[in-house]
Design a protein around this motif. Structure first.
Motif, short mmCIF file in Angstrom:
data_model
loop_
_atom_site.label_atom_id
_atom_site.label_comp_id
_atom_site.label_asym_id
_atom_site.label_seq_id
_atom_site.Cartn_x
_atom_site.Cartn_y
_atom_site.Cartn_z
N ASN A 15 -2.64 -1.43 -8.62
CA ASN A 15 -1.47 -1.70 -7.77
C ASN A 15 -0.17 -1.18 -8.36
OD1 ASN A 15 -3.10 -3.05 -5.87
ND2 ASN A 15 -3.04 -4.91 -7.10
N HIS A 16 -0.26 -0.24 -9.29
CA HIS A 16 0.93 0.32 -9.91
C HIS A 16 1.04 1.80 -9.56
CE1 HIS A 16 1.76 -3.27 -12.29
NE2 HIS A 16 0.45 -3.34 -12.49
N ASP A 17 2.17 2.18 -9.00
CA ASP A 17 2.38 3.57 -8.60
C ASP A 17 2.86 4.45 -9.75
OD1 ASP A 17 1.63 2.96 -6.02
OD2 ASP A 17 3.69 2.53 -5.38
N ASN A 18 3.37 3.85 -10.83
CA ASN A 18 3.97 4.65 -11.89
C ASN A 18 3.00 4.99 -13.02
OD1 ASN A 18 3.84 2.00 -12.82
ND2 ASN A 18 5.74 2.18 -13.99
N ILE A 19 1.72 4.76 -12.81
CA ILE A 19 0.74 5.10 -13.84
C ILE A 19 -0.55 5.59 -13.19
CG2 ILE A 19 -0.10 2.73 -14.02
CD1 ILE A 19 -0.46 3.29 -17.05
#
Length: 164
Positions: A85-89
């Motif tokens: 749920n993380h867009d930056n990784i």
């Protein structure tokens, strides 16, 4: 009694000196540490390089594992599901299994996204294995947008701290 103790003591001291002279220098030095530039990742069985550098402000988590190493496989699965749920990784998962069938079965069983899972079929004999110094066990590396290693062997708890 004292006469018999003295020769034994001399033999023990002498044998200790001999054993110390044959021991290697056991200082552990890691090949890749935080602050180092991550080596280019080229799989032996692929023709293109894997891009480890994400967009500015984002991260790549590079995870090495194998189906025969339960701990590395478990860490890989935990990390993969932790970043869903993380867009930056983004996570690049590299298996060192020699057999493609074992790799495919593990990806399916562990419910990993096959788009980000790769297999190095030369395993322990590959350049990647040497460049990332995996001889002491599998590892993962958190890499920033400049291609620099921020952390090694990141846990799920550590990861949440880095990606906030």
């Amino acid at each position: 009694m004292i006469k018999s103790v003295k020769p034994i003591f001399v033999v023990l001291v002498f044998s200790s000196f001999i054993s110390f002279s044959f021991t290697e220098n056991n200082k552990t030095t890691e090949k890749l540490v935080p602050g180092d530039k991550a080596p280019v990742l080229v799989l032996e069985n692929e023709t293109q390089k894997l891009n480890l550098q994400p967009e500015e402000g984002n991260y790549t988590l590079l995870s090495f594992w194998a189906g025969y190493d339960a701990q590395s496989r478990m860490n890989n699965v935990e990390l993969c599901h932790a970043i869903e749920n993380h867009d930056n990784i983004k996570m690049i998962s590299v298996s060192m299994d020699n057999r493609k069938s074992i790799f495919k079965a593990a990806v399916k069983q562990d419910e990993l996204n096959p788009e980000y899972c790769f297999n190095e079929t030369d395993g322990e004999h590959s350049e990647i294995f040497k460049e990332y110094d995996l001889k002491k066990g599998f590892a993962n590396y958190l890499i920033d947008s400049r291609g620099m290693i921020l952390a090694k062997n990141v846990s799920v708890d550590d990861l949440s701290m880095y990606i906030k």
